[in-house]
Design a protein around this motif. Structure first.
Motif, short mmCIF file in Angstrom:
data_model
loop_
_atom_site.label_atom_id
_atom_site.label_comp_id
_atom_site.label_asym_id
_atom_site.label_seq_id
_atom_site.Cartn_x
_atom_site.Cartn_y
_atom_site.Cartn_z
N ILE A 1 -7.08 -2.53 -2.40
CA ILE A 1 -5.86 -3.33 -2.23
C ILE A 1 -5.85 -4.07 -0.90
O ILE A 1 -5.47 -5.24 -0.83
CB ILE A 1 -4.59 -2.45 -2.37
N MET B 1 0.83 -1.21 0.00
CA MET B 1 0.00 0.00 0.00
C MET B 1 0.86 1.26 0.00
O MET B 1 0.52 2.25 -0.64
CB MET B 1 -0.93 0.02 1.23
N MET C 1 -8.50 3.31 -2.60
CA MET C 1 -7.36 2.43 -2.90
C MET C 1 -7.14 1.44 -1.75
O MET C 1 -6.85 0.26 -1.96
CB MET C 1 -6.11 3.30 -3.08
N LEU D 1 3.01 6.28 -5.01
CA LEU D 1 3.65 6.00 -6.30
C LEU D 1 5.15 5.76 -6.10
O LEU D 1 5.98 6.16 -6.92
CB LEU D 1 3.42 7.15 -7.30
N ASP E 1 3.73 1.75 -1.42
CA ASP E 1 4.18 2.01 -2.79
C ASP E 1 3.03 2.51 -3.64
O ASP E 1 3.19 3.45 -4.43
CB ASP E 1 4.76 0.72 -3.40
N ALA E 2 1.84 1.90 -3.49
CA ALA E 2 0.70 2.28 -4.33
C ALA E 2 0.25 3.72 -4.03
O ALA E 2 0.07 4.53 -4.94
CB ALA E 2 -0.45 1.30 -4.12
#
Ligand SMILES: C[S@@+](CC[C@H](N)C(=O)[O-])C[C@H]1O[C@@H](n2cnc3c(N)ncnc32)[C@H](O)[C@@H]1O
Length: 250
Positions: free
Chosen positions: A197, A39, A193, A45, A41-42
């Motif tokens: 995820i 999460m 998100m 970004l 990284d997501a």
């Protein structure tokens, strides 16, 4: 069981009894522990990696140093520290065991277990002797702590004279237009998100709300000075989305 002191605090945008906060924060990080690294990284970004590298650049670890990484979670700061400092040792302390378990698995995979300790503990009452570390770090942890001045006082206590504190935390953008664009992204993108995820919208709603509640760069620098640190400075990262604060125990 919680003890009612009558004092209140923030949990994101909610006002709750102070004694409830640690349990609620523990619940959030227990829920997200297994998806925490993915999460991060997501949501950012991958930019959180650059911010953490910037923290280590400023910290400039030296061989043999003893690091205490509080609210260290899955060990991102400790791993970076050890990679830059031969013979160094890191202790990762966090109140959520699930986060430490994920970190310990990473340490085993990277053959670093003998240079790392994983300790369950609260930033406001650290289970360590006075003066036992050269460096104290806390990355994206301090805004979750119920009484920030207590955590800073503990940081000062466990550092040796000459030791250094460094804090990486979300901060405030100085420009209102940029802040608005950032708010639009964080409030509209991150909770959905989290749902997609990690199957958990509420924890990520807390995350974005807690970022907005945290003091701005100058106010937080003042809190570090009040805890007894000297030569306190900060650097903005990505225009102030995050900031690094540094202070010395002299
Ligand atoms: C957003 S994560 C940060 C993890 C890691 N430092 C990083 O930068 O990726 C916040 C961590 O703070 C921990 N935490 C929150 N309040 C704490 C407290 N009072 N004492 C110790 N750890 C705490 C949580 O359990 C969680 O693992």
């Amino acid at each position: 069981m919680t003890q009612d002191t009558g004092r209140t605090t923030h949990f994101g945008f909610e006002t709750i009894a102070e004694d409830e906060k640690a349990g609620r924060v523990h619940g959030v990080f227990t829920n997200v522990a297994s998806k925490y690294d993915v999460m991060n990284d997501a949501m950012s970004l991958g930019i959180h990696r650059l911010w953490k590298d910037a923290m280590l650049d400023w910290l400039a670890p030296r061989p043999g140093q003893r690091l205490l990484d509080v609210a260290g979670g899955t060990g991102d700061i400790a791993f970076r520290f050890l990679a830059r400092a031969p013979e160094a040792h890191a202790t990762v302390c966090d109140m959520t065991e699930g986060m430490l378990v994920a970190g310990r698995q990473r340490a085993e995979a990277e053959n670093l277990s003998d240079r790392l300790d994983w300790v369950v503990g609260d930033a406001m009452a650290l289970p360590f002797e006075d003066g036992s570390f050269d460096t104290y770090t806390i990355s994206f942890g301090i805004r979750n702590v119920t009484r920030i001045p207590d955590a800073l006082a503990e940081a000062h206590r466990v550092l040796r004279p000459g030791g250094r504190l460094m804090v990486l935390e979300f901060s405030q953008l100085p420009n209102p237009l940029m802040q608005k664009a950032y708010d639009l992204y964080s409030f509209n993108v991150i909770p959905p998100m989290g749902q997609a995820i990690a199957g958990d919208r509420d924890s990520y709603q807390y995350l974005v709300e807690s970022i907005r509640q945290f003091p701005d760069q100058d106010r937080f620098a003042g809190m570090i000075v009040d805890a007894g640190f000297a030569n306190v400075k900060y650097r903005n990262l990505s225009f102030g989305i995050a900031a690094l604060h540094s202070g010395w125990k002299i």
